[in-house]
Scaffold this motif. Structure first.
Motif, PDB file in Angstrom:
ATOM      1  N   GLN A 176       8.953 -14.643   2.013  1.00 16.44           N
ATOM      2  CA  GLN A 176       7.630 -13.324   0.801  1.00 16.44           C
ATOM      3  C   GLN A 176       8.262 -12.625   2.290  1.00 16.44           C
ATOM      4  O   GLN A 176       7.546 -10.989   1.389  1.00 16.44           O
ATOM      5  CB  GLN A 176       6.783 -14.105   2.212  1.00 16.44           C
ATOM      6  N   ILE A 202      10.358  -9.940  -0.882  1.00 21.16           N
ATOM      7  CA  ILE A 202       8.877  -9.673  -2.246  1.00 21.16           C
ATOM      8  C   ILE A 202       7.987  -8.544  -1.465  1.00 21.16           C
ATOM      9  O   ILE A 202       7.558  -8.064  -1.937  1.00 21.16           O
ATOM     10  CB  ILE A 202       7.705 -10.520  -2.220  1.00 21.16           C
ATOM     11  N   GLU A 203       7.737  -8.907  -0.195  1.00 23.14           N
ATOM     12  CA  GLU A 203       6.753  -7.782   0.737  1.00 23.14           C
ATOM     13  C   GLU A 203       7.609  -6.187   0.625  1.00 23.14           C
ATOM     14  O   GLU A 203       6.591  -5.228   0.372  1.00 23.14           O
ATOM     15  CB  GLU A 203       5.793  -8.470   1.586  1.00 23.14           C
ATOM     16  N   TYR A 234       7.696  -4.253  -3.111  1.00 21.90           N
ATOM     17  CA  TYR A 234       6.182  -3.984  -3.481  1.00 21.90           C
ATOM     18  C   TYR A 234       5.766  -2.897  -2.638  1.00 21.90           C
ATOM     19  O   TYR A 234       5.601  -1.661  -3.500  1.00 21.90           O
ATOM     20  CB  TYR A 234       5.776  -5.509  -2.474  1.00 21.90           C
ATOM     21  N   LYS A 290       5.986   0.456  -4.795  1.00 23.47           N
ATOM     22  CA  LYS A 290       4.394   0.757  -4.789  1.00 23.47           C
ATOM     23  C   LYS A 290       3.646   1.868  -5.688  1.00 23.47           C
ATOM     24  O   LYS A 290       2.466   1.348  -6.331  1.00 23.47           O
ATOM     25  CB  LYS A 290       3.543   0.974  -3.449  1.00 23.47           C
ATOM     26  N   LEU A 329      -0.599  -7.314  -4.903  1.00 22.24           N
ATOM     27  CA  LEU A 329       0.677  -8.102  -4.983  1.00 22.24           C
ATOM     28  C   LEU A 329       0.288  -9.527  -5.565  1.00 22.24           C
ATOM     29  O   LEU A 329       1.655  -9.779  -6.400  1.00 22.24           O
ATOM     30  CB  LEU A 329       0.914  -8.485  -3.619  1.00 22.24           C
ATOM     31  N   GLU A 330      -0.657 -10.233  -5.681  1.00 21.63           N
ATOM     32  CA  GLU A 330      -0.389 -11.249  -5.941  1.00 21.63           C
ATOM     33  C   GLU A 330      -0.807 -11.063  -8.151  1.00 21.63           C
ATOM     34  O   GLU A 330      -0.051 -12.084  -7.987  1.00 21.63           O
ATOM     35  CB  GLU A 330      -1.464 -12.088  -5.825  1.00 21.63           C
ATOM     36  N   LYS A 331      -0.678 -10.226  -7.920  1.00 23.07           N
ATOM     37  CA  LYS A 331      -0.488  -9.867  -9.668  1.00 23.07           C
ATOM     38  C   LYS A 331       1.178  -9.951 -10.099  1.00 23.07           C
ATOM     39  O   LYS A 331       1.764  -9.973 -11.399  1.00 23.07           O
ATOM     40  CB  LYS A 331      -1.532  -8.823  -9.984  1.00 23.07           C
ATOM     41  N   GLN A 378       4.002 -10.548  -7.835  1.00 22.49           N
ATOM     42  CA  GLN A 378       4.684 -10.616  -7.198  1.00 22.49           C
ATOM     43  C   GLN A 378       5.698 -12.111  -8.308  1.00 22.49           C
ATOM     44  O   GLN A 378       7.352 -11.901  -7.904  1.00 22.49           O
ATOM     45  CB  GLN A 378       3.928 -11.899  -6.859  1.00 22.49           C
ATOM     46  N   ILE A 391       8.842  -9.549  -9.350  1.00 21.34           N
ATOM     47  CA  ILE A 391       9.111  -9.431  -8.381  1.00 21.34           C
ATOM     48  C   ILE A 391      10.173 -10.026  -7.826  1.00 21.34           C
ATOM     49  O   ILE A 391      11.145  -9.925  -7.254  1.00 21.34           O
ATOM     50  CB  ILE A 391       8.378  -9.080  -7.000  1.00 21.34           C
ATOM     51  N   VAL A 392      10.032 -11.591  -8.042  1.00 21.23           N
ATOM     52  CA  VAL A 392      11.048 -12.350  -7.211  1.00 21.23           C
ATOM     53  C   VAL A 392      12.048 -12.486  -8.615  1.00 21.23           C
ATOM     54  O   VAL A 392      12.933 -13.326  -8.575  1.00 21.23           O
ATOM     55  CB  VAL A 392      10.039 -13.952  -7.734  1.00 21.23           C
TER      56      VAL A 392
END
Length: 345
Positions: free
Chosen positions: A111, A114-115, A118, A122, A130-132, A134, A137-138
């Motif tokens: 995580q 990932i952050e 992000y 940004k 982030l949840e959208k 993610q 990004i993964v």
């Protein structure tokens, strides 16, 4: 899908293709020692060959040959990679396309990773939470992890199979570059003269100043450093900044103002350029009186630009070390190699 820049560890296969296609026929003929009489351009009925171009603009031909060399080197690298993959595939009884990825174990990114991505991109996500983003990004992190593994595997195989690409070293042309009474540091009789074509609004030029200062310090008394104007047309504030710098020269404050202008590369609007003159210790009345001759000084700036174009400058910064061209914000060692050789000659 959001596009996140990939790691730049491997150059694209076709990186030089467009540049090479134009020059390839006559450069190949050069490499083979064949006559270039069949390659020419006619202007108003007069025929000009590659030899004519090289006499007038040797930098253009040198760049063409360099592009050809790099394209051939890339072709050798691709050829070697395919041969290695086939040999390894046969040895391990697997498919060639499986060679570089063999043994790779995909891991889920943390995580924290990932952050980090992000936050880094940004602005590119345009406010998306982030949840959208993610999942994208993964995917990006997984692809990059696999790419790095394959690059490491390829490097190991290149060493194992003793891959060694040898390319003929090209000698850069030595061009005649005049100082033309431009601002200079160092003795006039120095064995080495470095002439810099630069742009006060250019980020790469600003970055190069640390290297430039280090060179002037290391070779103090041994080299002469000359600055020539080359404001790029798409830098809207650059031209006036160069005009203003020429006014600073008239008060023997050029290098003080020069440093301040590069410190403010991103904010060179006309009013700010005038304001910054005070920070350089310029006499305000004399400075503003000089700016009234802006059109005349602009001609001097344009003359530098015209000279630069004739010498093959098409971006900044560009340097000429005793006439040998060095393009871009290069590391210290690149300059040291040439300067040390020139000092020994």
């Amino acid at each position: 899908m959001l596009q996140i820049p990939k790691d730049q560890g491997v150059s694209p296969k076709m990186k030089y293709t467009l540049g090479v296609l134009f020059f390839l026929p006559f450069v190949m003929a050069c490499a083979k020692g064949k006559s270039l009489s069949s390659n020419y351009v006619t202007i108003d009925g007069k025929k000009y060959t590659v030899d004519d171009v090289e006499k007038e603009s040797p930098a253009i031909i040198y760049k063409a040959k360099s592009q050809y060399q790099e394209a051939v080197s890339q072709a050798f690298a691709e050829f070697a990679m395919e041969r290695i993959k086939k040999a390894e595939a046969k040895k391990k009884n697997i498919k060639p396309e499986e060679v570089l990825s063999q043994g790779f174990q995909q891991k889920e990114p943390s995580q924290a990773e990932i952050e980090r991505v992000y936050q880094q991109y940004k602005a590119q996500f345009r406010g998306a939470p982030l949840e959208k983003v993610q999942p994208d990004i993964v995917k990006f992190l997984k692809e990059n992890a696999k790419q790095r593994y394959e690059q490491a595997q390829l490097q190991k195989l290149r060493q194992e199979y003793k891959v060694d690409i040898q390319m003929e070293k090209l000698e850069p042309p030595r061009l005649k570059v005049a100082e033309k009474n431009n601002p200079a540091l160092g003795p006039k009789d120095a064995k080495v003269t470095v002439i810099e074509f630069s742009d006060f609004e250019c980020g790469f030029c600003k970055r190069s100043q640390n290297v430039n200062k280090a060179l002037r310090k290391k070779y103090k008394g041994k080299i002469r450093w000359v600055f020539r104007d080359y404001p790029l047309p798409f830098h809207q504030n650059a031209f006036f900044a160069h005009v203003a710098a020429n006014c600073a020269k008239k008060q023997d404050k050029f290098w003080d103002y020069f440093n301040i202008l590069f410190q403010n590369t991103g904010s060179l609007q006309r009013d700010n350029v005038i304001r910054l003159a005070g920070n350089a210790g310029l006499d305000d009345e004399k400075f503003k009186a000089c700016l009234k001759e802006e059109q005349t000084i602009a001609q001097e700036v344009q003359a530098d630009i015209n000279d630069g174009k004739r010498l093959g400058v098409n971006g900044t910064p560009a340097f000429f070390i005793n006439g040998i061209m060095v393009e871009g914000a290069q590391p210290l060692a690149k300059f040291e190699e040439i300067i040390d050789k020139e000092l020994k000659n």
